[in-house]
Every structure is written in C-alpha cells, then in structure tokens.
Design an enzyme around this catalytic site. Sequence first.
Site, PDB file in Angstrom:
ATOM      1  N   HIS A   1       0.791  -1.237   0.000  1.00 51.66           N
ATOM      2  CA  HIS A   1       0.000   0.000   0.000  1.00 51.66           C
ATOM      3  C   HIS A   1       0.814   1.273   0.000  1.00 51.66           C
ATOM      4  O   HIS A   1       0.252   2.356   0.170  1.00 51.66           O
ATOM      5  CB  HIS A   1      -0.904   0.051   1.234  1.00 51.66           C
ATOM      6  CG  HIS A   1      -2.172  -0.716   1.081  1.00 51.66           C
ATOM      7  ND1 HIS A   1      -3.255  -0.221   0.426  1.00 51.66           N
ATOM      8  CD2 HIS A   1      -2.519  -1.966   1.495  1.00 51.66           C
ATOM      9  CE1 HIS A   1      -4.233  -1.117   0.447  1.00 51.66           C
ATOM     10  NE2 HIS A   1      -3.807  -2.190   1.073  1.00 51.66           N
TER      11      HIS A   1
ATOM     12  N   LYS B   1      -8.694  14.112   3.940  1.00 55.07           N
ATOM     13  CA  LYS B   1      -7.786  12.963   3.995  1.00 55.07           C
ATOM     14  C   LYS B   1      -6.884  13.160   5.197  1.00 55.07           C
ATOM     15  O   LYS B   1      -6.936  14.210   5.833  1.00 55.07           O
ATOM     16  CB  LYS B   1      -6.944  12.871   2.727  1.00 55.07           C
ATOM     17  CG  LYS B   1      -6.306  14.212   2.332  1.00 55.07           C
ATOM     18  CD  LYS B   1      -5.627  14.198   0.983  1.00 55.07           C
ATOM     19  CE  LYS B   1      -6.568  14.084  -0.175  1.00 55.07           C
ATOM     20  NZ  LYS B   1      -6.527  12.760  -0.819  1.00 55.07           N
ATOM     21  N   ARG B   2      -6.052  12.173   5.522  1.00 46.39           N
ATOM     22  CA  ARG B   2      -5.120  12.383   6.623  1.00 46.39           C
ATOM     23  C   ARG B   2      -4.237  13.597   6.339  1.00 46.39           C
ATOM     24  O   ARG B   2      -3.964  13.922   5.178  1.00 46.39           O
ATOM     25  CB  ARG B   2      -4.228  11.143   6.820  1.00 46.39           C
ATOM     26  CG  ARG B   2      -4.900  10.039   7.571  1.00 46.39           C
ATOM     27  CD  ARG B   2      -5.446  10.462   8.902  1.00 46.39           C
ATOM     28  NE  ARG B   2      -4.423  10.530   9.911  1.00 46.39           N
ATOM     29  CZ  ARG B   2      -4.261   9.647  10.894  1.00 46.39           C
ATOM     30  NH1 ARG B   2      -5.096   8.630  11.005  1.00 46.39           N
ATOM     31  NH2 ARG B   2      -3.302   9.765  11.782  1.00 46.39           N
TER      32      ARG B   2
ATOM     33  N   LYS C   1       0.698  14.654   1.203  1.00 44.59           N
ATOM     34  CA  LYS C   1      -0.618  14.948   0.634  1.00 44.59           C
ATOM     35  C   LYS C   1      -0.784  16.444   0.338  1.00 44.59           C
ATOM     36  O   LYS C   1      -1.712  16.854  -0.345  1.00 44.59           O
ATOM     37  CB  LYS C   1      -1.721  14.444   1.559  1.00 44.59           C
ATOM     38  CG  LYS C   1      -1.780  12.907   1.638  1.00 44.59           C
ATOM     39  CD  LYS C   1      -2.886  12.447   2.586  1.00 44.59           C
ATOM     40  CE  LYS C   1      -2.961  10.944   2.765  1.00 44.59           C
ATOM     41  NZ  LYS C   1      -3.748  10.266   1.709  1.00 44.59           N
TER      42      LYS C   1
ATOM     43  N   THR D   1      -8.428   6.863  -2.357  1.00 47.28           N
ATOM     44  CA  THR D   1      -9.807   6.434  -2.612  1.00 47.28           C
ATOM     45  C   THR D   1     -10.793   7.579  -2.430  1.00 47.28           C
ATOM     46  O   THR D   1     -11.887   7.519  -2.978  1.00 47.28           O
ATOM     47  CB  THR D   1     -10.226   5.257  -1.706  1.00 47.28           C
ATOM     48  OG1 THR D   1      -9.886   5.559  -0.357  1.00 47.28           O
ATOM     49  CG2 THR D   1      -9.561   3.967  -2.138  1.00 47.28           C
TER      50      THR D   1
ATOM     51  N   LYS E   1     -14.450   8.499  -4.436  1.00 47.62           N
ATOM     52  CA  LYS E   1     -15.731   8.841  -3.805  1.00 47.62           C
ATOM     53  C   LYS E   1     -16.214  10.197  -4.306  1.00 47.62           C
ATOM     54  O   LYS E   1     -17.399  10.387  -4.601  1.00 47.62           O
ATOM     55  CB  LYS E   1     -15.572   8.912  -2.284  1.00 47.62           C
ATOM     56  CG  LYS E   1     -15.074   7.652  -1.613  1.00 47.62           C
ATOM     57  CD  LYS E   1     -14.650   7.954  -0.157  1.00 47.62           C
ATOM     58  CE  LYS E   1     -13.804   6.847   0.422  1.00 47.62           C
ATOM     59  NZ  LYS E   1     -13.136   7.257   1.690  1.00 47.62           N
TER      60      LYS E   1
END
Length: 803
Positions: free
Chosen positions: A346, A532-533, A538, A640, A644
């Site tokens: 992952h 998101k985290r 990110k 992901t 969504k």
Amino acid sequence: MQQNDTVTQLKQEFLDSLEAHFAVSLADATDLQRYQALAAVVKQKIATKWRRTKEDYRDTGAKQVYYFSIEFLPGRYLRANLLNLGLLADTEQMMTELDVDFTAVMEAEVDQGLGNGGLGRLASDFMDAMPSIALVGNGNGIRYRYGLFRQAFINGYQVEYPDDWLKNDDVWEVRQDDEAQVVHYGGNVYLQDTPDGLRPVYDGGLDVLAVPYDTGMVGADNDVVNTLRLWSAEVPEGVKASVSERSVIESISGELYPDDSNEEGRRLRLRQEYFFSSAGVQNIIKHHLADGYSLHALPFQVAIHINDTHPTVVIPEMMRILLDEHGLGWEEAWGITTRTVSYTNHTLLAEALERWSQDLFAQELPRLFQLIQEIDRHHRVSVASEHGEDFAWRTSPLQDGQVHMARLAAIGSHAINGVAPLHSQLLQDKVLHDFYILWPAKFSNKTNGITHRRYMHAANESLSALIDTKIGRDWRKLPKDITKLRDFNMDEAFLRELAVVKRQNKQRLADWVSHNMGIDINVDAIFDVQIKRLHAYKRQLLHLLGILTDYLALKHDANAYVAPRVHIFAAKAAPSYHYAKQIIKVINEVANMVNNDPAVNDKMQVVFLPNYGVSLAELIIPAADVSEQISTAGKEASGTSNMKLMANGALQLATMDGANIDIIHAAGAENAYAFGMDTDTVYKHYEQHDYSAWDIYQNNPKLHRVLDALIDGTVPNVQEEGQAVFDSLIRDNDEYFVLGDYESYVDTQARLGQDYQNQQAWTRKSLANIAASGEFSADYTVAAYADEIWHVPHNLLAQQESK
Ligand SMILES: *Cc1c(COP(=O)(O)O)cnc(C)c1O
C-alpha cells in the site's frame, strides 16, 4: 404516502423492540434508544441470512477468503445495512409516519473508527463488496477497545480525546466464546529430539486469550451475509493474573495506533500484529481440519490475503503450526503456506515500509524468529547461486539487525499487488524491483475501489434517485452501466436537475457547518474540498498557499478577480506528527483571518471541519464541487477519496499520481484539472539533486509574498508554526516539492474558477465524472482479486476487463 405492508410490519417491530429493550414508548425514547431498538430489528433480519450463509458455506465446502487487516474503518452500519437489505426507503417512510427525526436516530450510532484512513476504509469497502457479489470472504482484525482518537480544535490546535466507542455496547457484534484461541508470546524456546523429530519446547512467556466478536457483513439485495471477525485480548480462563499482568494482556487490543504511515516499531504494535494473525490462522486451520480436509488441501479451501505488511507474521505462524503442531516437512509446509497467502502493498514511502529490530522480534516471538531465520536461509541459498551473494543479501528478510516485513511478505506469498497502475509499476521498477526479477508472475495491479452503495446510494440518495430516472436501476448492481448517463450530457433539463441536487447537498453541509461551527458558508461559491489524513506528502500546504495567494490578491486590489470559493478541509494528524499538527494550526489561523475579514469573505471562506471520519466524509462528499488530490507525484499509492468525490460529481484538481491518473483518463482530461510535475520529473529531481526551493522563492515575487505572510505577522498567532512551515519549505528544501508545483497549481485554480462560472458547462463536466465512476466500484476490484489471485467464484456479471 401509500400504505405498504413492509412499513406497517417494520413499524410494529420497531415499537415492540423499543418496549422489549427499554420499556419505553416511542414518545419517551431517546435517540440512542430508538437507534438501538431499530438496530436490533435489523440485526434480527440479518441473523437469519447470516446463519444460512454459514451453513451453506459449510455444506458446500466453498473455498473461503480471509482478508487480514490490522484496521477496519466501517463508520456507521445502520443506514448501509438498511440499504443492502432493501429496507432504507421503507424505514424512511416509517420514520416520517411516526414523525421521528431519522437522521438524529442514525447519528446516535457511534462511527466505528478502528482504522486511520485509506487502508482501513478499503478493508471495509471490500467487506461490503464481497457479500454483494456473493463472494465467500471474511474479515479478520482487532477489536480495539479504543478506536482512532476524536479530534477537536482548541485555539486552532488539534487536541485528541479517546474514542470510547464501546461505551453504549456495539449492537452489531456477537461474541463467540467457543471460538477463542490462545496466542503465545515471549519466553524461551528450544528444540528437543522426540520420536516424531525435533519439537520446540516453550519455557515461560505469556498466554493471551483471543476472543472473537463477529459482525455480519450484509450483501446488497441478496441473501449473503459474511463475517467480519475482530479479536479481543483477555486473560485466559483459570489463569491468575496480577493487575499489571492483566493490563499488559488487555493492552494488546486496547487501542489502535493512531499513525497511518510512519510506525515507530513499538513492542505493543508487534504484539498486535501477531495477535490477530495468530488467532486468525489457528482458527482457520482448526476449522479446516474439523471439516475433514487434509492440510495439503489448505490452498484449495482457503485464501489468506494480507492487507499491507502488518499481518505478515501469518507466514511464519502458518509454518509454525504446520511444522511444530502437525509434523509436516519444511518443503511441504512452505508450499502450503506460500500457495495460501497473497499480499497487497500500500505504500511507496520508504519510511512506511515495516521493519522490526531482530532483538525485539526474538524476545516477543522467539519461535517465529527461528522460523524466519530458516526462511531467510532457504531464500539466500535458493537465490544466491543464480543471482549472486549481493542480490541474496539485498532481498533477505533478515538484514542489518532488522526483520524486513515487505521482503518476508514477498517471499512467502504467491501474489503481490499494488493498488493503482502507476503504483504497481513503481513497485516493479523500484520498491520491490529485485523481487520482480525473481518472480515477475507474482506481480499484478488491482486498482482500489469504493463501495458506491455507501458513498452514492446511501450518502447521496437524491443523486442516485435522479440517475435512476434516466437509466433505470441496473447501474446499482452493475456500476459500469452508469456510463449510460453520457447519453444525457446535452439534456439541459437533466443538467439543471443535477445542479439542483448538488446545491441541496451543499445546503445540507452548510447547515451542518452553521450548526456545529457557527460559520455561515456561501452555497453559491465553489465548494473546494480536501479531506484525507494530514500528511506532508498529501500537501494540504499547497492548498493553503493557494488560499493565501487569493487573499493577498484581494487585499492588494479589492477588484481583483477571484472566483468565490469555500475551502473545506477535514483531516486528523497523528498525535506524534508534530509538523502535521503545526500545519493544522496554520490552516485554522488562516481560516480565522479570512472568515473574519469583511474585505474578502464574500469571495472566500475557509472551514476546517473537526474529527474527520467516515460519517463526516458521507456528508462532505456529496456537497463537493472540487476534489483536491494534490500529492507529490509518485507518493500516493492510489487514494480512494478521489474516487468517492468523482462518483458524487466533484471535478478533480489533481497531480498525476496514484489513481488520479486513472480517474482523469476515465472522465476525460477535459473534465478534470491536472497540474504539476509528473512522477518522472519528481524522480529526476531526486536523482539530480537540482530542486531548489530557495531559487523558486527568490524568483517568484507572488510566492515570495505568500511565504512571507507566514512569518511577518500577516497571518496572526502562528509565530512558531508559520516559521516551522517556512523553514521546512525553504531551509530544508522540502522533499515534497510544494513550491515546485505552486505556479502550476494557482494557474490551474484560476482557470477552474473561471470555468465554474458557466454553470451548465461545469455540470456537464460533473456529469462526465459521475458517468465514468463505475469502474472504480470495489465490486470490480474484489472480483478481480477473486478471479486472478484467490480463485474463488462470485456473481458479478459483465466483469469484462480486469483492472
Ligand atoms: C476514503 C477515506 C480515506 C482515504 O482518503 P485518501 O484521500 O484516499 O487518503 C480516509 N479517511 C476516511 C474517513 C475516508 O472515508
């Protein structure tokens, strides 16, 4: 409303349940009691199907998949279960007739948060997809007493509160005492010669009782209910444990580690990994033998899938059971083990590849360590002759005093997959390249997916209903059929209806923000979402620099054109991740500054919603216009939330990373906003060491001004944090290249802002995203695992191509 028998019956069952459980009438019941009473009714309906499914699996001898994951992130079950049982609409009608606020009832359910983010949520998406395509698949994990912390903001700082999710009991779970297993830790182990060969003798150590709690995983519109089994650690019966021994044992399933990518290699974490892996494997083999199968039949009856490396100890644990408890020879045990186990990687972040100190490992799991030494020796011998000593050394599980879990997983499994095409390619080319040379056939890609049932059908009922009016309901079973919507992209009335649905969802979110945060946001503005985290890779920071750019432009010239936006953040930071928490503080202070400045706030607002989790995601996602997926290319394995958001009609503002690439490809480049460096460029900078944040800062006056705002008092109350961000970006020459993508980001945002002003054209792009989202359904993902890795049947039709 028309009276219908199901509603009448449901009403009676609900009222009876309220009385039976709480001895109250509807009028006197609290929302929690109403929730629990309704959940009990639903559970009864699940139970019958569940029992039958279990009996059916046993009677037919179906091959079983076990999905081992250290995290599951289910969120709330009630609404999703009602949907899958086909009872959601009837329940809504019943609640209306009873004049009960159904939303309040649903919100009385705690959001089950036994995971950090994407990895755990993927596991739960798969738990929904498996029974829905009639696949025989179970989950195996840990029933943490405390889930991921609850997040609040105080003075803009993240504070963490324990997640006491079992305070009111979990309605859905069933404790299974007769399925408990003993898991052994520590002590000494030596091998003794016996008439049956060498056998290990254990001396001392700690026995822990693993007690499973099962929850039924309900298939959509069928009779299948699979099992999610979560293990809880207890003192074994008959053992006298002191208070401190008891607390050591119970701590094993005490709390979820709140860090999603850089584990610190702590003893308790290793104990957790062994706990659910050992209990799961012991239980599987016990049932396999009790059903009358030989151990050699194991790979034909059972597929064990490990979700990232946390359950890798499954491999030596299976070897232990086969060798020590059943007397198999090494080669036959190894063949059975590797043919049973498969592995999903992952991550591409080097720091997130799991390693354990050999000393620690040998103390905690001495017998497993011996077996890993043996696996290591076999591996070296078998590869050294052909590939040389150096290669053997680079690929061996034991090296430099550490146990390398990804290597052990790669060696001890028959299949290795990444989670998006780019990620799988990078695994083959870089991260696991040596293993690719050894076993190219083991490698494949399985692009992640999401359950459209939860994120569209349940979370965005009005959108789903509107889609039904155009293309019927087949797409709900066969998500790729949603491409039929493309036929309506010139249907102006339909585009207007889509826009109305989006606006209603924005209003629903705005009401929540108003009620919970006291901020009134502008529903006519672009809802620009990043959820998101919180992690440097990110790049929430890039989004923040964009906000500051607009802010300074408006302050400098009140007539500057800035398309009205509401910037929506939600993110938890690991409690130990200091820098991520500093970024949260800065975003919150910028939000304060912007929201309280009348000179700008008809053009821009910033809200950071606290306590991000599945339920909040379900509220935000249907309301999003823009989906920010702006990680440094080559860092996000798949993502992901991008899927969504796409399915709910948000347009991607994205780097060419992870599954963003596939989403943009599916929706069409003209329906997304791609920007920034690609992976090759990023890697080239790393190789050539030619990225200079300082130069960018010096040569870009607009950016210079934005960065200075962090340290010159323009943004108030961030003396320390603003400086920390500034230093990380410039002095430390930020390895995530935030500044490198800045110009491209703000230009693309400006173009996007212009485009949004043409509502019809925008909605048409939104439609293109919705219509292309079907292939990202987890139903297809799981079907591809079933066809190509697990070799088990399912009933998903039109599984034309694998992803
Ligand atoms: C989908 C989801 C994630 C994963 O988001 P990414 O943007 O892919 O990292 C994390 N947390 C929650 C609650 C989610 O629903």
